[in-house]
Design a protein around this motif. Sequence first.
Motif, PDB file in Angstrom:
ATOM      1  N   GLY A  26      32.271  76.945  12.250  1.00 43.35           N
ATOM      2  CA  GLY A  26      31.584  76.309  11.246  1.00 43.35           C
ATOM      3  C   GLY A  26      31.985  76.818   9.830  1.00 43.35           C
ATOM      4  O   GLY A  26      32.543  76.265   9.156  1.00 43.35           O
ATOM      5  N   GLN A  27      31.691  78.268   9.937  1.00 40.39           N
ATOM      6  CA  GLN A  27      32.025  78.969   8.501  1.00 40.39           C
ATOM      7  C   GLN A  27      32.608  80.344   8.986  1.00 40.39           C
ATOM      8  O   GLN A  27      31.929  81.009  10.022  1.00 40.39           O
ATOM      9  CB  GLN A  27      31.200  79.079   7.483  1.00 40.39           C
ATOM     10  CG  GLN A  27      30.903  77.589   6.496  1.00 40.39           C
ATOM     11  CD  GLN A  27      29.757  77.931   5.696  1.00 40.39           C
ATOM     12  OE1 GLN A  27      28.460  78.263   5.841  1.00 40.39           O
ATOM     13  NE2 GLN A  27      30.157  77.780   4.347  1.00 40.39           N
ATOM     14  N   VAL A  28      33.506  81.043   8.095  1.00 34.84           N
ATOM     15  CA  VAL A  28      33.733  82.196   8.142  1.00 34.84           C
ATOM     16  C   VAL A  28      33.539  82.807   6.405  1.00 34.84           C
ATOM     17  O   VAL A  28      33.634  82.390   5.762  1.00 34.84           O
ATOM     18  CB  VAL A  28      34.895  82.500   8.675  1.00 34.84           C
ATOM     19  CG1 VAL A  28      34.842  82.349  10.292  1.00 34.84           C
ATOM     20  CG2 VAL A  28      36.240  81.944   7.957  1.00 34.84           C
ATOM     21  N   ILE A  29      33.746  84.305   6.788  1.00 31.56           N
ATOM     22  CA  ILE A  29      33.622  84.961   5.248  1.00 31.56           C
ATOM     23  C   ILE A  29      34.895  85.244   4.439  1.00 31.56           C
ATOM     24  O   ILE A  29      35.844  85.630   5.059  1.00 31.56           O
ATOM     25  CB  ILE A  29      32.676  86.039   5.414  1.00 31.56           C
ATOM     26  CG1 ILE A  29      31.357  85.844   5.792  1.00 31.56           C
ATOM     27  CG2 ILE A  29      32.618  87.115   3.958  1.00 31.56           C
ATOM     28  CD1 ILE A  29      30.402  86.925   6.381  1.00 31.56           C
ATOM     29  N   LYS A  30      34.967  84.990   3.380  1.00 29.36           N
ATOM     30  CA  LYS A  30      36.144  85.126   2.318  1.00 29.36           C
ATOM     31  C   LYS A  30      35.679  85.962   1.285  1.00 29.36           C
ATOM     32  O   LYS A  30      34.337  85.735   0.771  1.00 29.36           O
ATOM     33  CB  LYS A  30      36.761  83.915   1.765  1.00 29.36           C
ATOM     34  CG  LYS A  30      38.128  84.222   1.168  1.00 29.36           C
ATOM     35  CD  LYS A  30      38.826  83.068   0.678  1.00 29.36           C
ATOM     36  CE  LYS A  30      40.145  83.376  -0.089  1.00 29.36           C
ATOM     37  NZ  LYS A  30      40.701  81.952  -0.801  1.00 29.36           N
TER      38      LYS A  30
ATOM     39  N   ASP B  26      35.198  76.931   5.382  1.00 31.47           N
ATOM     40  CA  ASP B  26      35.191  76.006   6.548  1.00 31.47           C
ATOM     41  C   ASP B  26      36.021  76.827   7.744  1.00 31.47           C
ATOM     42  O   ASP B  26      37.012  77.168   7.516  1.00 31.47           O
ATOM     43  CB  ASP B  26      35.376  74.679   6.350  1.00 31.47           C
ATOM     44  CG  ASP B  26      34.630  73.971   5.367  1.00 31.47           C
ATOM     45  OD1 ASP B  26      33.432  74.556   5.268  1.00 31.47           O
ATOM     46  OD2 ASP B  26      35.019  73.023   4.798  1.00 31.47           O
ATOM     47  N   HIS B  27      35.642  76.511   8.924  1.00 34.76           N
ATOM     48  CA  HIS B  27      36.233  77.125  10.186  1.00 34.76           C
ATOM     49  C   HIS B  27      36.071  76.264  11.310  1.00 34.76           C
ATOM     50  O   HIS B  27      34.881  75.759  11.520  1.00 34.76           O
ATOM     51  CB  HIS B  27      35.909  78.495  10.233  1.00 34.76           C
ATOM     52  CG  HIS B  27      36.746  79.178  11.582  1.00 34.76           C
ATOM     53  ND1 HIS B  27      36.600  78.810  12.856  1.00 34.76           N
ATOM     54  CD2 HIS B  27      37.851  79.997  11.248  1.00 34.76           C
ATOM     55  CE1 HIS B  27      37.214  79.660  13.766  1.00 34.76           C
ATOM     56  NE2 HIS B  27      38.121  80.280  12.649  1.00 34.76           N
ATOM     57  N   GLU B  28      37.162  75.852  11.924  1.00 32.44           N
ATOM     58  CA  GLU B  28      36.816  74.580  13.055  1.00 32.44           C
ATOM     59  C   GLU B  28      35.993  75.214  14.239  1.00 32.44           C
ATOM     60  O   GLU B  28      35.410  74.426  14.863  1.00 32.44           O
ATOM     61  CB  GLU B  28      38.186  74.158  13.255  1.00 32.44           C
ATOM     62  CG  GLU B  28      39.421  75.137  13.750  1.00 32.44           C
ATOM     63  CD  GLU B  28      40.495  74.357  14.143  1.00 32.44           C
ATOM     64  OE1 GLU B  28      41.193  74.506  15.298  1.00 32.44           O
ATOM     65  OE2 GLU B  28      40.987  73.914  13.063  1.00 32.44           O
ATOM     66  N   ILE B  29      36.081  76.327  14.388  1.00 29.87           N
ATOM     67  CA  ILE B  29      35.173  76.784  15.775  1.00 29.87           C
ATOM     68  C   ILE B  29      33.868  77.418  15.089  1.00 29.87           C
ATOM     69  O   ILE B  29      32.901  76.786  15.686  1.00 29.87           O
ATOM     70  CB  ILE B  29      36.097  77.909  16.338  1.00 29.87           C
ATOM     71  CG1 ILE B  29      37.286  77.292  16.906  1.00 29.87           C
ATOM     72  CG2 ILE B  29      34.936  78.448  17.612  1.00 29.87           C
ATOM     73  CD1 ILE B  29      38.360  78.419  17.575  1.00 29.87           C
TER      74      ILE B  29
ATOM     75  N   GLY C 128      25.791  79.727  13.784  1.00 32.45           N
ATOM     76  CA  GLY C 128      24.597  79.545  13.852  1.00 32.45           C
ATOM     77  C   GLY C 128      23.774  80.877  13.312  1.00 32.45           C
ATOM     78  O   GLY C 128      22.573  80.934  13.020  1.00 32.45           O
ATOM     79  N   GLU C 129      24.616  81.872  12.941  1.00 35.05           N
ATOM     80  CA  GLU C 129      24.107  83.280  12.394  1.00 35.05           C
ATOM     81  C   GLU C 129      24.102  83.254  10.949  1.00 35.05           C
ATOM     82  O   GLU C 129      25.307  82.775  10.088  1.00 35.05           O
ATOM     83  CB  GLU C 129      24.768  84.452  12.815  1.00 35.05           C
ATOM     84  CG  GLU C 129      24.862  84.527  14.254  1.00 35.05           C
ATOM     85  CD  GLU C 129      23.700  85.348  14.715  1.00 35.05           C
ATOM     86  OE1 GLU C 129      22.844  85.482  13.974  1.00 35.05           O
ATOM     87  OE2 GLU C 129      23.675  85.776  15.768  1.00 35.05           O
ATOM     88  N   LYS C 130      22.946  83.455  10.119  1.00 36.95           N
ATOM     89  CA  LYS C 130      22.993  82.986   8.771  1.00 36.95           C
ATOM     90  C   LYS C 130      23.286  84.412   8.086  1.00 36.95           C
ATOM     91  O   LYS C 130      22.574  85.576   8.430  1.00 36.95           O
ATOM     92  CB  LYS C 130      21.381  82.831   8.421  1.00 36.95           C
ATOM     93  CG  LYS C 130      20.932  81.545   8.997  1.00 36.95           C
ATOM     94  CD  LYS C 130      21.358  80.276   8.568  1.00 36.95           C
ATOM     95  CE  LYS C 130      20.747  78.832   8.762  1.00 36.95           C
ATOM     96  NZ  LYS C 130      20.333  78.762  10.275  1.00 36.95           N
ATOM     97  N   VAL C 131      24.193  84.563   7.094  1.00 29.27           N
ATOM     98  CA  VAL C 131      24.443  85.702   6.466  1.00 29.27           C
ATOM     99  C   VAL C 131      24.413  85.570   4.892  1.00 29.27           C
ATOM    100  O   VAL C 131      24.792  84.323   4.441  1.00 29.27           O
ATOM    101  CB  VAL C 131      25.960  85.905   6.616  1.00 29.27           C
ATOM    102  CG1 VAL C 131      26.505  87.238   6.102  1.00 29.27           C
ATOM    103  CG2 VAL C 131      26.053  86.240   8.238  1.00 29.27           C
ATOM    104  N   MET C 132      23.714  86.417   4.266  1.00 29.44           N
ATOM    105  CA  MET C 132      23.514  86.404   2.724  1.00 29.44           C
ATOM    106  C   MET C 132      24.881  87.236   2.108  1.00 29.44           C
ATOM    107  O   MET C 132      25.201  88.281   2.578  1.00 29.44           O
ATOM    108  CB  MET C 132      22.499  87.008   2.179  1.00 29.44           C
ATOM    109  CG  MET C 132      21.119  86.351   2.735  1.00 29.44           C
ATOM    110  SD  MET C 132      21.032  84.752   2.202  1.00 29.44           S
ATOM    111  CE  MET C 132      21.553  84.745   0.643  1.00 29.44           C
ATOM    112  N   PRO C 133      25.385  86.397   1.304  1.00 24.47           N
ATOM    113  CA  PRO C 133      26.680  87.160   0.592  1.00 24.47           C
ATOM    114  C   PRO C 133      26.686  88.486   0.171  1.00 24.47           C
ATOM    115  O   PRO C 133      27.346  89.213   0.148  1.00 24.47           O
ATOM    116  CB  PRO C 133      27.175  85.972  -0.494  1.00 24.47           C
ATOM    117  CG  PRO C 133      26.415  84.733  -0.219  1.00 24.47           C
ATOM    118  CD  PRO C 133      25.237  85.028   0.589  1.00 24.47           C
ATOM    119  N   ASN C 134      25.385  88.709  -0.596  1.00 25.40           N
ATOM    120  CA  ASN C 134      25.190  89.900  -1.265  1.00 25.40           C
ATOM    121  C   ASN C 134      24.987  91.118  -0.135  1.00 25.40           C
ATOM    122  O   ASN C 134      25.327  92.191  -0.692  1.00 25.40           O
ATOM    123  CB  ASN C 134      23.882  90.012  -2.031  1.00 25.40           C
ATOM    124  CG  ASN C 134      22.946  89.629  -1.458  1.00 25.40           C
ATOM    125  OD1 ASN C 134      22.627  88.716  -0.857  1.00 25.40           O
ATOM    126  ND2 ASN C 134      21.475  90.304  -1.550  1.00 25.40           N
TER     127      ASN C 134
END
Length: 478
Positions: free
Chosen positions: A421-425, A416-419, A389-395
């Motif tokens: 939703g997404q994580v950063i790579k 994608d991350h099952e818990i 639910g937290e929005k993160v900008m890549p830059n």
Amino acid sequence: FIMNVVDFLKNSANKYPQKIALIYENDSFTFSELWKLVKNFSLPTELINQQNVISLISENSASFVIAYLGIINLGKTVHLISPEISEMNLTNQITSSNSSMIICSESFFHKMSNFNSIKIPTFQINDIPKNTSIFSSESNEIAYLIYTSGTTSEPKGVAINHSIVEFATKNIVDVLKYSNSDVDILPLPLHHSFGLGCLHVSLFVGSTLILLKNSSDLQNILDTMKKYHATTLAAVPPTLSKFLKFNENNLKDYFSDIRLVITNTTKIPIITIQKFKKIISNGNLATYYGLTEASRSSFMIFDEHTSFDQSVGKPAPQVNIKIDNQMSKLKIGEILIKGNNVIKKYWKNIEFDKNIIDGWLRTGDLGYFDDHGYLYLVGRSDDVINIGGEKVMPNEIEEIVKQIDGVENVAAFGIDHEIFGQVIKLHVIKSESSNLEKLSIIKFCMKNLEKYKIPSKIDFVTNIPQTDYGKVKRFMLK
């Protein structure tokens, strides 16, 4: 009366017939010579279909300029294509544009001999069969067609009317003070709207354009500036950053006659902006924000005030920009643009046309205005990483990681991350001599970022896919 690009040339040929219009390698052309070559350019009538589209594929050259203007002078639309295009993409573009024929450089002609799927007539740029038939020069309101490679996967056909070219050109001239006394250095590809816009400006004001093949030979750019006492240079931010590897005093000498360096809105490192403000002691560094479908929508002329150095400036004259769907305290949201520089619709694409509502173009870019009316870009709406639910900008992540010694370049994106939703790579390019380890990147991020913004996965890579203009193609990473 709407002027077209050929009218720009014709007017300058009337005003300054003996003045040098174009220099490319060992060739130079006065305005009257260039106009004569454009007037005499012809195409075999029997090969032209009703669609009126002619494809042009070439590296920068004088022949490119003559063919581009010559096709428009015949009342046709130029379909501009990068010589780097793949066979599959070329086939798709030829089908979509319904082009009558391909005119290309000698090098691309040899490359095309292996392309079996291209079925339309193809000619080398200096080897087009001549004819005496005259086409109607009033039959076509579209000057050129470009398919944007962009940062999203599907190319969009963008057809630019003569009225848009005239409006954008006059804005560039007014804001950046181009005049017939300028000597313009252009190492940018003419098949892209940045380089093409610079050509239009030179023809419009009657300045001398020195066209270079590309930006790869930095010393050649510097020597050419010095030799011709150039007053303007157009370059993308990565080229400007590479210049900083030269001795600063030498650069000041090379740039001593330059009144303007114009770049575009791929992220310009702050250090590049600040150093160039010192190097161009007699002029300005400026940037613009725009898309192929909304050319030169804002301008930023950097001055001694550093507080606005990360801005892309204020809207261009008679262009409106607003922020929609604001999603944070900073009032970040999608950038919408309206004005005579904006296309009315895409080329034969009802799906993309949904991005244009009541004349407002939804850009897909995210940004915000500060209290002084300056516009800032923060990324693409489809690049936003949603972590629980937290929005993160890549830059935001990239700016932090770039501060680490040994990091040459970095791209952040969501996986994608099952818990959550997404994580950063991260994909990180290390500088050659660096012994940088993943753990030290994680530790640095832990000190400088909120917990949920810390990358979960890091890969060291040798390449990050980018557009010609340095924007990361994140869809390829995902």
